[in-house]
Design a protein around this motif. Structure first.
Motif, PDB file in Angstrom:
ATOM      1  N   GLU A   3       0.847  -1.195   0.000  1.00 15.10           N
ATOM      2  CA  GLU A   3       0.000   0.000   0.000  1.00 15.10           C
ATOM      3  C   GLU A   3       0.880   1.241   0.000  1.00 15.10           C
ATOM      4  O   GLU A   3       2.057   1.199   0.368  1.00 15.10           O
ATOM      5  CB  GLU A   3      -0.933   0.015   1.221  1.00 15.10           C
ATOM      6  N   ILE A   4       0.279   2.336  -0.439  1.00 17.10           N
ATOM      7  CA  ILE A   4       1.000   3.605  -0.368  1.00 17.10           C
ATOM      8  C   ILE A   4       0.189   4.580   0.478  1.00 17.10           C
ATOM      9  O   ILE A   4      -1.041   4.486   0.549  1.00 17.10           O
ATOM     10  CB  ILE A   4       1.258   4.206  -1.772  1.00 17.10           C
ATOM     11  N   ILE A   5       0.923   5.487   1.092  1.00 18.07           N
ATOM     12  CA  ILE A   5       0.264   6.553   1.850  1.00 18.07           C
ATOM     13  C   ILE A   5       0.665   7.866   1.194  1.00 18.07           C
ATOM     14  O   ILE A   5       1.857   8.151   1.006  1.00 18.07           O
ATOM     15  CB  ILE A   5       0.689   6.514   3.330  1.00 18.07           C
ATOM     16  N   TYR A   6      -0.340   8.594   0.781  1.00 11.42           N
ATOM     17  CA  TYR A   6      -0.087   9.853   0.063  1.00 11.42           C
ATOM     18  C   TYR A   6      -0.992  10.911   0.676  1.00 11.42           C
ATOM     19  O   TYR A   6      -2.214  10.712   0.743  1.00 11.42           O
ATOM     20  CB  TYR A   6      -0.402   9.653  -1.422  1.00 11.42           C
ATOM     21  N   LEU A  13      -2.586  -1.276  -3.125  1.00 10.48           N
ATOM     22  CA  LEU A  13      -2.273  -1.494  -4.546  1.00 10.48           C
ATOM     23  C   LEU A  13      -2.798  -2.855  -4.998  1.00 10.48           C
ATOM     24  O   LEU A  13      -2.716  -3.836  -4.249  1.00 10.48           O
ATOM     25  CB  LEU A  13      -0.753  -1.438  -4.779  1.00 10.48           C
ATOM     26  N   GLN A  14      -3.304  -2.915  -6.208  1.00  7.78           N
ATOM     27  CA  GLN A  14      -3.712  -4.195  -6.779  1.00  7.78           C
ATOM     28  C   GLN A  14      -2.451  -4.931  -7.255  1.00  7.78           C
ATOM     29  O   GLN A  14      -1.421  -4.293  -7.474  1.00  7.78           O
ATOM     30  CB  GLN A  14      -4.675  -3.957  -7.936  1.00  7.78           C
ATOM     31  N   PRO A  15      -2.543  -6.257  -7.462  1.00 10.72           N
ATOM     32  CA  PRO A  15      -1.348  -6.987  -7.902  1.00 10.72           C
ATOM     33  C   PRO A  15      -0.787  -6.366  -9.184  1.00 10.72           C
ATOM     34  O   PRO A  15      -1.540  -6.046 -10.105  1.00 10.72           O
ATOM     35  CB  PRO A  15      -1.875  -8.409  -8.174  1.00 10.72           C
ATOM     36  N   ASP A  16       0.520  -6.183  -9.212  1.00 17.09           N
ATOM     37  CA  ASP A  16       1.245  -5.671 -10.384  1.00 17.09           C
ATOM     38  C   ASP A  16       0.886  -4.220 -10.750  1.00 17.09           C
ATOM     39  O   ASP A  16       1.143  -3.775 -11.856  1.00 17.09           O
ATOM     40  CB  ASP A  16       0.963  -6.586 -11.587  1.00 17.09           C
ATOM     41  N   ALA A  47       8.998   9.167   1.481  1.00 15.44           N
ATOM     42  CA  ALA A  47       9.343   9.689   2.801  1.00 15.44           C
ATOM     43  C   ALA A  47       9.693   8.541   3.735  1.00 15.44           C
ATOM     44  O   ALA A  47      10.463   8.705   4.672  1.00 15.44           O
ATOM     45  CB  ALA A  47       8.167  10.479   3.363  1.00 15.44           C
ATOM     46  N   ALA A  48       9.115   7.362   3.500  1.00 12.86           N
ATOM     47  CA  ALA A  48       9.455   6.158   4.268  1.00 12.86           C
ATOM     48  C   ALA A  48       9.204   4.949   3.391  1.00 12.86           C
ATOM     49  O   ALA A  48       8.270   4.938   2.592  1.00 12.86           O
ATOM     50  CB  ALA A  48       8.608   6.080   5.532  1.00 12.86           C
ATOM     51  N   GLY A  49      10.059   3.925   3.544  1.00 12.21           N
ATOM     52  CA  GLY A  49       9.971   2.750   2.673  1.00 12.21           C
ATOM     53  C   GLY A  49      10.947   2.890   1.525  1.00 12.21           C
ATOM     54  O   GLY A  49      11.461   3.982   1.267  1.00 12.21           O
ATOM     55  N   LEU A  80       4.769   2.093   1.389  1.00 14.07           N
ATOM     56  CA  LEU A  80       5.593   3.231   0.954  1.00 14.07           C
ATOM     57  C   LEU A  80       4.838   4.516   1.274  1.00 14.07           C
ATOM     58  O   LEU A  80       3.667   4.652   0.906  1.00 14.07           O
ATOM     59  CB  LEU A  80       5.792   3.107  -0.562  1.00 14.07           C
ATOM     60  N   ILE A  81       5.504   5.418   1.991  1.00 10.12           N
ATOM     61  CA  ILE A  81       4.874   6.737   2.217  1.00 10.12           C
ATOM     62  C   ILE A  81       5.458   7.669   1.173  1.00 10.12           C
ATOM     63  O   ILE A  81       6.684   7.834   1.093  1.00 10.12           O
ATOM     64  CB  ILE A  81       5.145   7.256   3.645  1.00 10.12           C
ATOM     65  N   VAL A  82       4.612   8.215   0.336  1.00 11.92           N
ATOM     66  CA  VAL A  82       5.112   8.987  -0.802  1.00 11.92           C
ATOM     67  C   VAL A  82       4.602  10.431  -0.748  1.00 11.92           C
ATOM     68  O   VAL A  82       3.542  10.715  -0.192  1.00 11.92           O
ATOM     69  CB  VAL A  82       4.706   8.341  -2.152  1.00 11.92           C
TER      70      VAL A  82
END
Ligand SMILES: Cc1cc2nc3c(=O)[nH]c(=O)nc-3n(C[C@H](O)[C@H](O)[C@H](O)COP(=O)(O)OP(=O)(O)OC[C@H]3O[C@@H](n4cnc5c(N)ncnc54)[C@H](O)[C@@H]3O)c2cc1C
Length: 320
Positions: A3-6, A13-16, A47-49, A80-82
């Motif tokens: 997953e991402i945090i924005y 996230l879905q696969p691929d 920012a992280a990950g 991932l924190i983006v």
């Protein structure tokens, strides 16, 4: 869990799936264009990950170390924190001038302090959220305004609007700046090759004016290509600069028409190779039509320029 945090919101996230596709699927408005990892319009910062190294391909080592990555190429393994790579600034259109039948010059006044280098690009965001990338032809301190050269693309969402509807006073948002197509001071004696097609002249003009203003002493070869002479612009100003700076040579190159002094009829890729027997030790800037930029990039590399010394911006249309 992938997953991402924005901006504090979580997006599984879905696969691929890439970070860019996940954000777009969720209606998040982020800049992008080519979706193939070339144009770098979708650059973000972790920012992280750890962003996978495949999503950092083509970025400078300093950028990679700072956690920048290309969202269109990023399929993270975990969380991932983006964040955005560029800031959003409000700007007001001050001036709109035709440069030829299909290209206008736009000058924007930023409403807050912003730093950029002439030759970088920004994402121009219209009021309804529609956005496209445009290169900056001006310098922050010397000019103070953000200048763009925009070619009208038939049936396009943004360029016809800029040509026909946007008027001085119009407020837009800009996100950026992005890219490494700017003059690097510190080696004033190195030969420079500046080659562009169409509005690829916008960033190249920015790089050229910075080089001259900062006292570049090595030879500077400027090649501007177009389909025919009517596709070129700023010719008088560039001829004037070439007259005033003995280290600057300016050659126009068109596919159709009759040759005359300073105007070559032919392929800009071939003309490029006549500039020097080898580009070893040269710094090279290439901007404009994607196919030609890729071709020129290959040619200068095969003729001695290192990949670190090639700065290229291919004007790839946004994939919608
Ligand atoms: C890094 C970067 C910098 C750029 N800098 C500039 C710049 O300084 N000046 C500038 O004018 N443009 C620049 N561009 C291109 C710009 O971002 C837009 O793609 C362009 O203005 C067309 O947008 P549009 O909304 O009018 O057309 P769109 O709505 O994006 O496209 C409409 C249709 O036209 C096609 N199309 C788009 N562009 C072209 C083209 N050139 N020739 C033929 N068909 C096309 C599209 O595939 C689509 O089918 C840059 C692009 C990138 C990635």
């Amino acid at each position: 869990m992938t997953e991402i945090i924005y901006h504090d919101a979580v997006y599984p996230l879905q696969p691929d799936e890439t970070v860019l596709d996940a954000l777009l699927r969720n209606g998040v408005d982020v800049p992008y264009a080519c979706k193939t990892g070339v144009c770098q319009s979708c650059m973000m910062k972790a920012a992280a990950g750890e962003p996978p190294s495949s999503s950092q391909r083509g970025l400078k080592p300093t950028r990679r170390a700072q956690g920048y990555f290309l969202a269109c190429q990023c399929k993270p393994d975990g969380r991932l924190i983006v964040g955005d790579a560029g800031e959003v600034i409000a700007a007001r259109l001050m001036e709109k001038t035709p440069l030829n039948a299909r290209v206008i010059r736009l000058r924007f006044e930023p409403e807050s302090r912003v730093d950029w280098a002439a030759g970088q690009f920004v994402s121009l965001i219209r009021g309804d959220g529609e956005s496209r990338s445009y290169s900056i032809a001006s310098a922050p301190v010397r000019d103070g305004f953000i200048e763009m050269h925009v070619q009208r693309v038939e049936g396009g969402a943004i360029s016809p609007w800029l040509h026909e509807e946007a008027e001085p006073g119009e407020r837009i948002r800009l996100r950026g700046p992005y890219g490494d197509c700017f003059y690097l001071s510190g080696e004033p004696e190195r030969p420079l090759l500046l080659a562009c097609t169409g509005t690829g002249l916008a960033p190249i003009y920015g790089v050229l004016r910075d080089a001259l203003a900062l006292g570049h002493s090595g030879p500077i070869h400027l090649l501007h290509g177009g389909l025919d002479e009517s596709g070129l612009y700023l010719v008088d100003e560039l001829l004037d600069l070439a007259g005033r700076y003995s280290n600057l040579s300016y050659t126009r190159c068109v596919l159709n028409g009759a040759s005359k002094p300073g105007l070559v009829v032919g392929d800009i890729g071939e003309l490029l190779l006549q500039t020097a027997p080898s580009f070893s030790g040269w710094r090279v800037y290439l901007c404009g039509a994607p196919d030609l930029v890729r071709l020129m990039q290959k040619k200068v590399f095969l003729h001695g320029a290192t990949s670190q010394d090639i700065h290229a911006d291919a004007f790839i249309p946004k994939q919608v």
